[in-house]
Each structure stands twice: as structure tokens, then as C-alpha cells.
Design a protein around this motif. Structure first.
Motif, PDB file in Angstrom:
ATOM      1  N   GLN A   1       0.826  -1.208   0.000  1.00 39.66           N
ATOM      2  CA  GLN A   1       0.000   0.000   0.000  1.00 39.66           C
ATOM      3  C   GLN A   1       0.865   1.266   0.000  1.00 39.66           C
ATOM      4  N   PHE A   2       2.191   1.084  -0.155  1.00 36.36           N
ATOM      5  CA  PHE A   2       3.149   2.205  -0.179  1.00 36.36           C
ATOM      6  C   PHE A   2       3.112   3.018   1.114  1.00 36.36           C
ATOM      7  N   ARG A   3       3.043   2.296   2.233  1.00 32.09           N
ATOM      8  CA  ARG A   3       3.016   2.941   3.539  1.00 32.09           C
ATOM      9  C   ARG A   3       4.325   2.627   4.258  1.00 32.09           C
ATOM     10  N   MET A   4       4.981   3.688   4.740  1.00 34.76           N
ATOM     11  CA  MET A   4       6.270   3.525   5.391  1.00 34.76           C
ATOM     12  C   MET A   4       6.178   2.679   6.654  1.00 34.76           C
ATOM     13  N   ARG A   5       4.993   2.582   7.208  1.00 30.90           N
ATOM     14  CA  ARG A   5       4.833   1.778   8.409  1.00 30.90           C
ATOM     15  C   ARG A   5       5.260   0.332   8.158  1.00 30.90           C
ATOM     16  N   GLY A   6       5.109  -0.111   6.908  1.00 26.27           N
ATOM     17  CA  GLY A   6       5.491  -1.471   6.579  1.00 26.27           C
ATOM     18  C   GLY A   6       6.965  -1.730   6.810  1.00 26.27           C
ATOM     19  N   VAL A   7       7.803  -0.752   6.531  1.00 26.45           N
ATOM     20  CA  VAL A   7       9.242  -0.904   6.744  1.00 26.45           C
ATOM     21  C   VAL A   7       9.529  -1.101   8.229  1.00 26.45           C
ATOM     22  N   ILE A   8       8.884  -0.304   9.061  1.00 27.61           N
ATOM     23  CA  ILE A   8       9.098  -0.387  10.515  1.00 27.61           C
ATOM     24  C   ILE A   8       8.653  -1.753  11.046  1.00 27.61           C
ATOM     25  N   LEU A   9       7.502  -2.220  10.585  1.00 26.65           N
ATOM     26  CA  LEU A   9       6.999  -3.509  11.051  1.00 26.65           C
ATOM     27  C   LEU A   9       7.921  -4.653  10.629  1.00 26.65           C
ATOM     28  N   LEU A  10       8.390  -4.617   9.391  1.00 27.96           N
ATOM     29  CA  LEU A  10       9.270  -5.673   8.916  1.00 27.96           C
ATOM     30  C   LEU A  10      10.623  -5.648   9.626  1.00 27.96           C
ATOM     31  N   LEU A  11      11.108  -4.453   9.917  1.00 25.39           N
ATOM     32  CA  LEU A  11      12.378  -4.356  10.642  1.00 25.39           C
ATOM     33  C   LEU A  11      12.258  -4.968  12.036  1.00 25.39           C
ATOM     34  N   ARG A  12      11.105  -4.837  12.648  1.00 26.29           N
ATOM     35  CA  ARG A  12      10.905  -5.420  13.976  1.00 26.29           C
ATOM     36  C   ARG A  12      10.920  -6.939  13.919  1.00 26.29           C
ATOM     37  N   THR A  13      10.459  -7.506  12.792  1.00 27.85           N
ATOM     38  CA  THR A  13      10.445  -8.967  12.698  1.00 27.85           C
ATOM     39  C   THR A  13      11.843  -9.534  12.473  1.00 27.85           C
ATOM     40  N   VAL A  14      12.783  -8.708  12.009  1.00 23.64           N
ATOM     41  CA  VAL A  14      14.158  -9.176  11.768  1.00 23.64           C
ATOM     42  C   VAL A  14      14.847  -9.536  13.074  1.00 23.64           C
ATOM     43  N   THR A  15      14.348  -9.059  14.208  1.00 26.70           N
ATOM     44  CA  THR A  15      14.943  -9.409  15.501  1.00 26.70           C
ATOM     45  C   THR A  15      14.840 -10.907  15.772  1.00 26.70           C
ATOM     46  N   ASN A  16      13.945 -11.595  15.054  1.00 31.74           N
ATOM     47  CA  ASN A  16      13.857 -13.060  15.111  1.00 31.74           C
ATOM     48  C   ASN A  16      14.233 -13.585  13.727  1.00 31.74           C
ATOM     49  N   PRO A  17      15.542 -13.732  13.435  1.00 27.76           N
ATOM     50  CA  PRO A  17      15.987 -14.076  12.079  1.00 27.76           C
ATOM     51  C   PRO A  17      15.394 -15.372  11.543  1.00 27.76           C
ATOM     52  N   ILE A  18      15.279 -16.389  12.398  1.00 25.22           N
ATOM     53  CA  ILE A  18      14.743 -17.672  11.926  1.00 25.22           C
ATOM     54  C   ILE A  18      13.307 -17.495  11.446  1.00 25.22           C
ATOM     55  N   GLY A  19      12.493 -16.831  12.271  1.00 24.37           N
ATOM     56  CA  GLY A  19      11.110 -16.580  11.890  1.00 24.37           C
ATOM     57  C   GLY A  19      11.010 -15.710  10.652  1.00 24.37           C
ATOM     58  N   PHE A  20      11.851 -14.670  10.566  1.00 21.91           N
ATOM     59  CA  PHE A  20      11.825 -13.766   9.424  1.00 21.91           C
ATOM     60  C   PHE A  20      12.088 -14.514   8.120  1.00 21.91           C
ATOM     61  N   PHE A  21      13.124 -15.333   8.085  1.00 25.56           N
ATOM     62  CA  PHE A  21      13.458 -16.054   6.861  1.00 25.56           C
ATOM     63  C   PHE A  21      12.447 -17.152   6.556  1.00 25.56           C
TER      64      PHE A  21
END
Length: 294
Positions: A258-278
Motif C-alpha cells: 500500500q506504499f506505507r512507510m509503516r510497513g518498513v518499521i513492522l518488517l524491521l521489527r520482525t528481523v529481531t527473530n531471524p529464523i522466523g523472518f526467513f
């Protein structure tokens, strides 16, 4: 003999509703009742329903005096039901003939069983790639989390159709569909039950048909509706970090689309769990690739 109630909420979709009711009546294990809850359809539609099922021995019509939404209709229908088991069927979807019979073979070991769903589309505007990706997403090969052992994660990631579930009525009546949600209210309902400790079991057969449509709501309205569902799951204190990561990941992807910057912030938070992210990234990459595979 198992007594199974089927609840069908409907509003102004008589032609689809006929097919849904007929699929319920055609079950090899007949339901004890089919409760059609009409959410204030137009008078002409009500007349058609009354003429067709007003005196039917297996179909009960319940007419709501004013529109309350699909969640309200389901809540009313389940409280009206008298069966020992309960299934919710949307008015534009179908059950395959042996769905109830096969589910009852496995429900003794669980509170709620869920079969697999076949995907169809009668809308030429939907691409074949999109339909293929949805079909793969509902297949056993796509599963990342088991419904039996990780029901919350499974529900959040795979989002099974509501009509794929059959459950014990006493349990299903203990929680309500959230009438404030306009998206994901069915998933939220199963998540409430999973958080409460309900035992789920996946059965390996196709028992239902999900009819895909193009979304008619505007992009902004649809985003706001989905936002309410995902915010509720992320903020739920009963949701562990893995499940919250799934909700953030899916909400983040949707926000990016939806071209919303909030998506970047949410995805960056999920990177804290690398196994789950990948793991979740791999699932969605495969979902896209399968759709476009020849």
C-alpha cells in the motif's frame, strides 16, 4: 449419530445461497439443521428465501430486523443452533458431499477439526496466477506450522477458510465473533479458541470449496479494515513472540504493498527473530512463485 448444525449468514446473495444450502443438504452425513441467518436482505430476496425454505424440514430461516454485519449474524446463528457440533458456511461457498462424514471420523480426538479447501473462481478478473498461489497456500506442502501443535501460528500464517472447521458446539458457543472487526473476524474467532486451549486437528482431505472474488472495497478502506485485525493480534497479551512476529510480518508486507512507510518499521521489527523472518519470507516468496509457475 452426530448432530451437526450448519449456520449460514447471508445478505442479498440468493443465487449463491441456493448453492450453499444445496451443498449442505447433499451431505452423506445429514446435518440436523441448517440455520440461514438473513442480515436484512431486500424484501424481494426475503420472499425468494421464504418461498424456497419457509416450510423446509431441515432449513431454518431467521430474519434479522436490521443489518448487524456478518459477525452478528454468526453470533445469532450459533446461539440458535441445537446440534452437538457446529459449522459456519458462508453463503457463497460450498461443502463437498462427504465433508461432515469425514470430519466426524476424527473429531473424537480433538475439539475442532479442519479439512483442506478447494479454491475456485467464477470471476474472470482474477488472474490464474493468483488462484494458483491461493490453492498452494492451502496445501499440505505449504504448511510451516502444524495446526495440531501450533494452532495460533498456523491460523495467523495460513488463514484457513471458516467453512473448513467443524467443532463442538459447547466450546464454539463459549466465545463470540468480534462484531467490531470488519476483516479477519473469522480468524480472530478461531484464534480466541486457540488461545483458550482448544485442541485442533487437521484432516487430510478436501471438504469445502472457497469461491474467490475480486475485492470491491477501495484500497484505503480495505487497509483500514485489515489494520484493525492485525493490531488486535499484535497487541494480544496471549500471543507469544513468534505469533506476534507473523502478524507483524503479514501486516508489514500489506503496508508496503500500500506504499506505507509503516510497513518498513513492522518488517524491521520482525528481523529481531531471524529464523522466523526467513521462514515467513520463504513462505511468501514460494506463494508468489507458485502462482506464476507454468
Amino acid at each position: 449419530m452426530a448432530n451437526i448444525s450448519i449456520v449460514i449468514p447471508t445478505c442479498n446473495r440468493y443465487d449463491y445461497l441456493k448453492m450453499a444450502v444445496n451443498s449442505a443438504l447433499a451431505q452423506t452425513l445429514a446435518p440436523c439443521e441448517i440455520i440461514v441467518v438473513d442480515d436484512d436482505s431486500d424484501p424481494m430476496v426475503v420472499d425468494k428465501m421464504t418461498h424456497r425454505w419457509g416450510d423446509h424440514p431441515s432449513v431454518r430461516l431467521h430474519l434479522l430486523p436490521e443489518k448487524g454485519g456478518v459477525s452478528h449474524a454468526r453470533n445469532v446463528g450459533k446461539q440458535l443452533s441445537s446440534g452437538d457440533y457446529l459449522l459456519f458456511l458462508d453463503d457463497d461457498d460450498l461443502l463437498l458431499p462427504d465433508m461432515l462424514e469425514k470430519c466426524m471420523e476424527d473429531i473424537k480426538t480433538a475439539d475442532i477439526v479442519s479439512c483442506r479447501t478447494r479454491m475456485i473462481s467464477d470471476d474472470a478478473g482474477l488472474s490464474k496466477a493468483k488462484i494458483k498461489s491461493y490453492r498452494w497456500g492451502y496445501s499440505k506442502q505449504a504448511e510451516v506450522y502444524s495446526l495440531d501443535s501450533r494452532p495460533v501460528e498456523h491460523l495467523l500464517l495460513h488463514a484457513p477458510s471458516i467453512h473448513s472447521f467443524v467443532g463442538k458446539s459447547s466450546l464454539l458457543k463459549s466465545v463470540n465473533f468480534d462484531e467490531d472487526l470488519k476483516y479477519g473476524e473469522d480468524l480472530d474467532y478461531w484464534l480466541q479458541l486457540a488461545h483458550g486451549g482448544a485442541a485442533f486437528h487437521k484432516v487430510e482431505f478436501e471438504g469445502a470449496v472457497y469461491r474467490m472474488h475480486r475485492k470491491n472495497a477501495s484500497g484505503f478502506a480495505l487497509y483500514k479494515q485489515k489494520e484493525g485485525y492485525y493490531e488486535k493480534q499484535i497487541s494480544n497479551r496471549d500471543t507469544d513472540s513468534t505469533a506476534q512476529g507473523i502478524a507483524r510480518f503479514k501486516f508489514g508486507l500489506m503496508s508496503l504493498f500500500q506504499f506505507r512507510m509503516r510497513g518498513v518499521i513492522l518488517l524491521l521489527r520482525t528481523v529481531t527473530n531471524p529464523i522466523g523472518f526467513f521462514r515467513h519470507s520463504y513462505f511468501f516468496i514460494r506463494l508468489v512463485l507458485v502462482g506464476y509457475r507454468n
